[in-house]
Design a protein around this motif. Structure first.
Motif, short mmCIF file in Angstrom:
data_model
loop_
_atom_site.label_atom_id
_atom_site.label_comp_id
_atom_site.label_asym_id
_atom_site.label_seq_id
_atom_site.Cartn_x
_atom_site.Cartn_y
_atom_site.Cartn_z
N LEU A 74 1.03 -1.34 0.01
CA LEU A 74 0.10 -0.16 0.12
C LEU A 74 0.80 1.30 0.06
CD1 LEU A 74 -2.88 -1.00 2.48
CD2 LEU A 74 -3.20 -0.60 0.14
N THR A 75 2.15 1.23 0.39
CA THR A 75 2.97 2.39 0.60
C THR A 75 3.54 2.65 -0.92
OG1 THR A 75 4.91 1.01 0.87
CG2 THR A 75 3.66 1.88 2.88
N GLY A 76 3.47 1.72 -1.90
CA GLY A 76 3.96 2.23 -3.26
C GLY A 76 5.56 2.20 -3.15
N ASP A 77 6.03 2.93 -4.11
CA ASP A 77 7.51 3.52 -4.13
C ASP A 77 7.59 4.43 -3.20
OD1 ASP A 77 7.87 1.25 -6.06
OD2 ASP A 77 7.60 2.79 -7.71
N ILE A 78 8.48 4.08 -2.08
CA ILE A 78 8.95 5.17 -1.17
C ILE A 78 10.49 5.35 -1.36
CG2 ILE A 78 9.14 5.66 1.13
CD1 ILE A 78 6.32 4.45 1.78
N VAL A 79 10.82 6.50 -1.40
CA VAL A 79 12.41 6.80 -1.41
C VAL A 79 12.59 7.15 0.06
CG1 VAL A 79 14.07 8.60 -1.98
CG2 VAL A 79 12.48 7.60 -3.67
N PHE A 80 13.64 6.39 0.54
CA PHE A 80 14.21 6.61 2.04
C PHE A 80 15.43 7.48 1.97
CE2 PHE A 80 12.36 2.31 2.33
CZ PHE A 80 11.37 2.65 3.41
N MET A 81 15.44 8.56 2.54
CA MET A 81 16.47 9.50 2.74
C MET A 81 17.03 10.11 4.26
SD MET A 81 16.98 13.39 0.92
CE MET A 81 16.63 12.91 -0.81
N VAL A 82 18.14 9.96 4.36
CA VAL A 82 18.31 10.24 5.78
C VAL A 82 19.44 11.43 5.74
CG1 VAL A 82 19.92 9.23 7.79
CG2 VAL A 82 18.46 7.99 6.62
N GLN A 83 19.24 12.57 6.68
CA GLN A 83 20.09 13.56 6.60
C GLN A 83 20.33 13.77 8.10
OE1 GLN A 83 16.97 16.53 5.00
NE2 GLN A 83 17.74 16.06 2.91
N ASP A 84 21.40 14.46 8.17
CA ASP A 84 21.80 14.76 9.61
C ASP A 84 20.72 15.56 10.27
OD1 ASP A 84 24.17 13.62 10.30
OD2 ASP A 84 25.37 14.94 9.27
N PHE A 85 20.29 16.72 9.72
CA PHE A 85 19.04 17.52 10.26
C PHE A 85 18.04 18.05 9.31
CE2 PHE A 85 22.66 18.56 13.31
CZ PHE A 85 22.09 18.40 14.58
N PRO A 86 16.85 18.60 9.69
CA PRO A 86 16.00 18.94 8.45
C PRO A 86 16.60 20.45 8.02
CG PRO A 86 15.29 19.15 10.70
CD PRO A 86 16.65 18.62 10.84
N GLY A 87 16.21 20.80 6.68
CA GLY A 87 16.70 21.98 6.36
C GLY A 87 16.11 23.26 7.15
N ALA A 88 16.57 24.42 6.47
CA ALA A 88 15.94 25.46 7.35
C ALA A 88 14.38 25.71 6.92
CB ALA A 88 16.79 26.76 6.99
N ASP A 89 14.15 25.25 5.51
CA ASP A 89 12.65 25.62 5.09
C ASP A 89 12.06 24.67 5.74
OD1 ASP A 89 14.18 23.29 4.03
OD2 ASP A 89 12.75 23.41 2.19
N ILE A 90 12.28 23.52 6.27
CA ILE A 90 11.27 22.56 7.09
C ILE A 90 11.14 23.03 8.43
CG2 ILE A 90 11.27 20.12 8.08
CD1 ILE A 90 10.74 20.24 4.74
N ILE A 91 12.36 23.81 9.05
CA ILE A 91 12.28 24.10 10.38
C ILE A 91 11.35 25.42 10.39
CG2 ILE A 91 13.74 25.51 12.16
CD1 ILE A 91 16.00 23.58 11.28
N GLU A 92 11.42 26.11 9.36
CA GLU A 92 10.53 27.40 9.52
C GLU A 92 9.12 26.83 8.98
OE1 GLU A 92 9.91 31.28 6.52
OE2 GLU A 92 11.91 30.69 6.86
N ASP A 93 8.75 26.15 8.15
CA ASP A 93 7.50 25.75 7.69
C ASP A 93 6.97 24.91 8.71
OD1 ASP A 93 7.94 26.55 5.10
OD2 ASP A 93 8.14 24.76 4.16
N MET A 94 7.50 24.19 9.70
CA MET A 94 6.93 23.37 10.60
C MET A 94 6.87 24.19 12.18
SD MET A 94 7.86 19.62 9.61
CE MET A 94 6.48 18.85 10.85
N GLU A 95 7.50 25.45 11.82
CA GLU A 95 7.67 26.18 13.13
C GLU A 95 8.09 25.56 14.18
OE1 GLU A 95 3.76 27.82 14.03
OE2 GLU A 95 3.68 28.96 12.15
#
Length: 133
Positions: free
Chosen positions: A32-53
């Motif tokens: 049911l998940t279909g094709d999922i790409v897994f990505m590992v980063q050390d931290f979220p980017g500044a845009d994610i931090i800002e968007d998610m407050e």
């Protein structure tokens, strides 16, 4: 255990744990998940931090990005890749603070993010987890 020469898990190590956890999920669930790409980063980017407050880059362990199952099924999200991002440093920080096995934490984050693929909110998943415990 002798920790003298121990090294922290790398980005690749966390990705391998996530892939192994995903492979261990029931086939029906994975299908049911279909094709999922897994990505590992050390931290979220500044845009994610800002968007998610977020207050700090340690406030998020993983993130689901892309169309959820309903959008994918309706064809409205077909142009976007489904991705699950795992953030290594926040995961390792959580691991150090809570003393749970690292593989368990990675699996939990992975399943939580897949829950978003199924359209579940954080509150929905919290309620499910409370019923399970």
């Amino acid at each position: 255990m002798d920790w003298t020469n121990a090294e922290s898990p790398s980005l690749d190590d966390i990705e391998l744990m996530a892939r192994d956890a995903f492979a261990g999920l029931p086939e029906e669930f994975r299908a049911l998940t279909g094709d999922i790409v897994f990505m590992v980063q050390d931290f979220p980017g500044a845009d994610i931090i800002e968007d998610m407050e977020l207050e700090t880059e340690f406030d998020i362990l993983g993130l689901f990005m892309g169309p959820d199952l309903a959008a994918r099924e309706s064809g409205s999200g077909a142009a976007y890749q489904t991705m699950i991002l795992l953030y290594r440093r926040p995961i390792l920080d959580y691991w150090a603070e809570h003393g749970e096995p690292l593989g368990h934490i990675v699996r939990h984050v992975l399943i939580h993010e897949i829950g978003h693929h199924f359209g579940l909110s954080d509150d929905d998943m919290e309620a499910i987890e409370e019923r399970e415990s």
